[in-house]
Write a protein that holds these residues in place. Structure first.
Motif, PDB file in Angstrom:
ATOM      1  N   GLN A   1     -86.298 -18.891  16.037  1.00  0.00           N
ATOM      2  CA  GLN A   1     -85.888 -17.535  15.708  1.00  0.00           C
ATOM      3  C   GLN A   1     -86.515 -16.512  16.638  1.00  0.00           C
ATOM      4  O   GLN A   1     -87.731 -16.365  16.710  1.00  0.00           O
ATOM      5  CB  GLN A   1     -86.245 -17.201  14.259  1.00  0.00           C
TER       6      GLN A   1
ATOM      7  N   ASN B   1     -83.706 -10.856  14.485  1.00  0.00           N
ATOM      8  CA  ASN B   1     -84.023 -10.515  13.103  1.00  0.00           C
ATOM      9  C   ASN B   1     -83.253 -11.359  12.099  1.00  0.00           C
ATOM     10  O   ASN B   1     -83.791 -11.763  11.074  1.00  0.00           O
ATOM     11  CB  ASN B   1     -83.744  -9.028  12.851  1.00  0.00           C
TER      12      ASN B   1
ATOM     13  N   ASN C   1     -80.503 -17.554  18.358  1.00  0.00           N
ATOM     14  CA  ASN C   1     -81.771 -18.161  17.952  1.00  0.00           C
ATOM     15  C   ASN C   1     -81.853 -19.619  18.404  1.00  0.00           C
ATOM     16  O   ASN C   1     -81.976 -20.548  17.609  1.00  0.00           O
ATOM     17  CB  ASN C   1     -81.946 -18.081  16.429  1.00  0.00           C
TER      18      ASN C   1
ATOM     19  N   ARG D   1     -91.351 -10.568  10.687  1.00  0.00           N
ATOM     20  CA  ARG D   1     -91.882 -10.354  12.028  1.00  0.00           C
ATOM     21  C   ARG D   1     -92.820 -11.479  12.444  1.00  0.00           C
ATOM     22  O   ARG D   1     -92.907 -11.824  13.625  1.00  0.00           O
ATOM     23  CB  ARG D   1     -92.609  -9.007  12.096  1.00  0.00           C
TER      24      ARG D   1
ATOM     25  N   LEU E   1     -90.878 -14.274  14.182  1.00  0.00           N
ATOM     26  CA  LEU E   1     -90.118 -13.994  15.386  1.00  0.00           C
ATOM     27  C   LEU E   1     -90.928 -14.278  16.642  1.00  0.00           C
ATOM     28  O   LEU E   1     -92.109 -13.906  16.728  1.00  0.00           O
ATOM     29  CB  LEU E   1     -89.671 -12.528  15.393  1.00  0.00           C
ATOM     30  N   TYR E   2     -90.270 -14.931  17.596  1.00  0.00           N
ATOM     31  CA  TYR E   2     -90.838 -15.115  18.932  1.00  0.00           C
ATOM     32  C   TYR E   2     -92.273 -15.650  18.888  1.00  0.00           C
ATOM     33  O   TYR E   2     -93.203 -15.080  19.434  1.00  0.00           O
ATOM     34  CB  TYR E   2     -90.780 -13.795  19.712  1.00  0.00           C
TER      35      TYR E   2
END
Length: 445
Positions: free
Chosen positions: A201, A204, A211, A241, A244-245
């Motif tokens: 992912q 958002n 993704n 959050r 993510l990444y």
């Protein structure tokens, strides 16, 4: 330690990865010529962290965005990653010169002639597609269309932004969809992404198609549908959050220990052989999986659609009803957990077919349709006993058609020399035979 593996680890170390003996617990090894697997370097307890890849070393839309700029928003993640591989494909027996991901790209497989998509794209590669089961043939055509659409999008992007070729060995004029050399290079790039990308992912929305990522080391792992498999850690505390990444870690199987020198597997999903063959280029032999753990499927769209067409004017109306209610096509028969069964979509379609005779549409069609509508809407579970028996008889005939055409194919010399295609036809016959047996025994689904 081979040179490419050593260079990969050195590059990962430069990105901040801990590649020490205590932190990198796996290594790639040849399983057979030109094919690698991922092996444990020592005995492992369940849920042991095998390695952690820094997020900057993952090859995805996020890590490429600064290189391609805002203009690349017109490309999907699949198109952007495959374009990057295309531009930096290493020459035979050489290493990629890409300053961003060269050591990783150099470890990717160089030959996909075994993959059926190559058979549709390269001359004199693979057998005639006519010997494939119909559902595999259609699925391959769909995959080929996706490939061609992505090639068109990438070629258009390069023509509009020729500056991205400054660090590559290709000229803008090469980006023509009828350029055989370009098509073959892009096929290599596209198949590397299609067969090796994983969910990761970076957007958002978890369902965003962007993704995906290519992940060093992980992509040496082979698939098993039933052996204990490696897994990423569970998502964190639910904070979007935080998910993510991220860096990417992989854990050893959660429910079993691993012996030293054992191969470690991934599970691509509970897929039938048709999906594995079309998407990844391999199949699983029947004797490699316990029967109660096999996941098998046959698509019978062509057979059922022919039944609808045979109804004449009434068939046209039946099709309109199924389309309107979103039950047109994707009719399948399955075998899972040791039992065969038709899909709900197939049952719904056959129930409708069983109600109406062939020929002109009856004046009472809406009244005749009402019991079927009641089943679809959940107001009742079944039609009358006579109609339930009727659609089961139609299903028996569908099974017979599958069995007969599979049996014919399996004695064809052109089929017999291709183990993957033998496995596809064998799976179709197996499912149809098991389902037919249940019908003969009076089982109503």
């Amino acid at each position: 330690m081979d040179v490419k593996w050593r260079n990969l680890l050195s590059w990962l170390h430069d990105h901040g990865m801990d590649t020490s003996e205590n932190s990198l617990l796996v290594e790639r090894r040849l399983t057979y010529p030109e094919h690698y697997g991922l092996y444990a370097k020592k005995a492992l307890s369940p849920k042991t962290t095998l390695f952690t890849i820094p997020r900057t070393a993952l090859l995805n839309r996020k890590t490429l965005s600064s290189y391609y700029g805002i203009a690349a928003k017109s490309l999907s993640a699949m198109q952007m990653i495959s374009l990057h591989l295309l531009l930096h494909r290493p020459l035979p027996d050489r290493e990629s010169l890409d300053p961003l991901f060269g050591p990783y790209i150099s470890t990717l497989p160089q030959n996909f002639d075994y993959h059926p998509l190559s058979w549709t794209t390269k001359r004199n590669i693979g057998p005639s597609l006519d010997i494939l089961p119909p559902d595999a043939f259609w699925a391959l055509q769909d995959l080929s269309s996706k490939f061609r659409n992505d090639l068109a999008a990438v070629s258009s992007f390069v023509h509009d932004h020729p500056h991205i070729l400054e660090a590559a060995s290709k000229a803008p004029g090469e980006f023509m969809e009828d350029n055989e050399s370009l098509v073959h290079d892009y096929l290599w790039a596209w198949l590397n992404v299609n067969t090796r990308c994983i969910f990761h992912q970076i957007k958002n929305s978890p369902s965003d198609p962007d993704n995906i990522t290519l992940c060093p080391i992980l992509d040496f792992a082979n698939h098993s549908s039933h052996l204990p498999s490696m897994n990423p850690p569970s998502p964190g505390n639910g904070n979007l959050r935080s998910n993510l990444y991220r860096d990417f870690s992989l854990l050893s199987p959660s429910d079993s220990s691993v012996d030293a020198d054992s191969e470690l597997h991934l599970q691509y999903g509970a897929h039938c052989n048709r999906v594995l063959f079309i998407e990844y280029g391999f199949v699983l032999s029947a004797d490699s999986i316990p029967e109660d753990q096999r996941t098998l499927e046959v698509n019978v769209d062509d057979i059922v659609e022919a039944l609808v067409v045979e109804k004449g004017e009434t068939g046209v109306w039946i099709k309109s009803v199924l389309v309107s209610d979103s039950y047109w096509r994707d009719w399948t028969m399955h075998y899972a957990s040791g039992s065969a069964f038709p899909s709900y979509r197939l049952v719904i379609a056959l129930r409708l077919i069983s109600i109406f005779p062939s020929g002109p549409l009856p004046s009472s069609s809406e009244e005749m349709l009402r019991p079927w509508k009641n089943v679809v809407l959940g107001h009742c579970d079944k039609l009358s006993s006579n109609l339930e028996e009727a659609w089961c008889n139609i299903l028996r005939n569908v099974c017979t058609t599958v069995i007969e055409r599979a049996s014919t194919a399996l004695v064809t010399p052109e089929v017999q020399v291709h183990d993957c295609i033998v496995a596809l036809w064998t799976e179709e016959r197996f499912v149809a035979e098991r389902l037919s047996d249940l019908i003969e025994n009076g089982e109503i689904f």
